[in-house]
Scaffold this motif. Sequence first.
Motif, short mmCIF file in Angstrom:
data_model
loop_
_atom_site.label_atom_id
_atom_site.label_comp_id
_atom_site.label_asym_id
_atom_site.label_seq_id
_atom_site.Cartn_x
_atom_site.Cartn_y
_atom_site.Cartn_z
N PRO A 99 12.56 -34.91 -48.35
CA PRO A 99 13.40 -35.97 -48.92
C PRO A 99 12.84 -36.56 -50.21
O PRO A 99 11.63 -36.81 -50.33
N PRO A 100 13.70 -36.78 -51.19
CA PRO A 100 13.27 -37.48 -52.42
C PRO A 100 13.16 -38.97 -52.13
O PRO A 100 13.60 -39.45 -51.08
N ASP A 101 12.58 -39.70 -53.06
CA ASP A 101 12.43 -41.15 -52.87
C ASP A 101 13.42 -41.94 -53.71
O ASP A 101 13.26 -43.13 -53.93
N HIS A 102 14.47 -41.23 -54.19
CA HIS A 102 15.46 -41.89 -55.04
C HIS A 102 16.78 -41.13 -54.92
O HIS A 102 16.81 -39.98 -54.45
N PRO A 103 17.89 -41.74 -55.32
CA PRO A 103 19.17 -41.04 -55.26
C PRO A 103 19.15 -39.78 -56.14
O PRO A 103 18.53 -39.77 -57.20
N VAL A 104 19.83 -38.73 -55.66
CA VAL A 104 19.87 -37.47 -56.40
C VAL A 104 21.30 -36.93 -56.39
O VAL A 104 22.17 -37.44 -55.69
N ASP A 105 21.52 -35.89 -57.17
CA ASP A 105 22.82 -35.23 -57.23
C ASP A 105 23.06 -34.50 -55.91
O ASP A 105 22.34 -33.55 -55.57
N LEU A 106 24.08 -34.92 -55.16
CA LEU A 106 24.35 -34.33 -53.85
C LEU A 106 24.97 -32.95 -53.96
O LEU A 106 25.16 -32.28 -52.94
N ARG A 107 25.28 -32.51 -55.16
CA ARG A 107 25.85 -31.17 -55.32
C ARG A 107 24.78 -30.09 -55.36
O ARG A 107 25.09 -28.90 -55.31
N ASP A 108 23.52 -30.47 -55.40
CA ASP A 108 22.42 -29.51 -55.49
C ASP A 108 21.45 -29.72 -54.34
O ASP A 108 20.62 -30.62 -54.36
N PHE A 109 21.54 -28.85 -53.32
CA PHE A 109 20.69 -29.02 -52.13
C PHE A 109 19.21 -28.75 -52.42
O PHE A 109 18.35 -29.10 -51.62
N ALA A 110 18.92 -28.16 -53.59
CA ALA A 110 17.52 -27.96 -53.95
C ALA A 110 16.81 -29.28 -54.17
O ALA A 110 15.57 -29.33 -54.24
#
Length: 324
Positions: A99-110
């Motif tokens: 898991p990242p520690d910030h919001p990310v682009d949900l279109r990229d599961f990487a």
Amino acid sequence: MSLAETGSCPVVERQADMLLIPGGTFHMGSDRHYPEEKPVHRVSVDSFRIDRTPVTNRRFREFVETNGYVTFAEIAPDPNDYPGALPHMLKAGSLVFSPPDHPVDLRDFANWWSFKFGANWRRPYGKGSSIRGLDDHPVVHVVYRDAEAYAAWAGKELPTEAEWEYAARGGSDQTEFAWGDALTPGGRHMANIWQGEFPHENLASDGYARTSPVDAFPPNGFGLSDMIGNVWEWTADWYSTRHTGDAPKACCIPENPRGGMEAGSYDPCQPQIRIPRKVVKGGSHLCAPNYCRRYRPAARHAQPVDTSMSHVGFRCIIREGDGP
């Protein structure tokens, strides 16, 4: 390796901790969510027995130690099977949720999945991790052939998608969830799924940030635990992009359907990758309302047969007439 040469599960244990699911007709799929779940259609299945819970680390360890079995994630990939792969990536390992520690682009599961060398069913989060204290948690990092090998040893099979969904519904034909139409009836958590904003905010208000013991949440109407959430589960069916439509007459309702064809299971978005995909069911502890509402019996997902992950497991069945 032939499991017949290395030992098989005693016949008397085949049906231990399994429940009989009476055959019947039900409405499979959903028209209210993801396109691959459409259309709702009637299906009939015969009676079968199914594992009350997903296969646990304890039970999988017994299989491995009895047979000297080595899982796919513990074997370095063959370069011939992955043309164009970077040489330094051709090492044994598996995909782990990171898991990242910030919001990310949900279109990229990487943004939240990483391939970790050394990750496997014994080390679910990579080197330095272990399953100590997790005997009653579902085994993960198993590819389809690993699940098949276990099932063969146990004298069982993997369920079809129809059998799995019928069992997951617990006798409630058209409810949204395996337990009814409310996600958390009376504020009670009914399955191990994600609370918070996926993938960076894990509130774990159901008590578990990752996998949970297979008996941690209430069973469904058939007495089966973890049919929803915790880990995705392999089925025997090849993936197809949608269901076949409903039969025009009651006399023509499909009986014990076996899904699509292998040739139709390849990912059309990656035509250069010729790896077939099976249907997995049930969702996992990573399914979240803001990202993946697949914590429902009708939900389905395509899983490449060679891909192991930290949230994919399985359970087995015995069809009536196949038992001792």
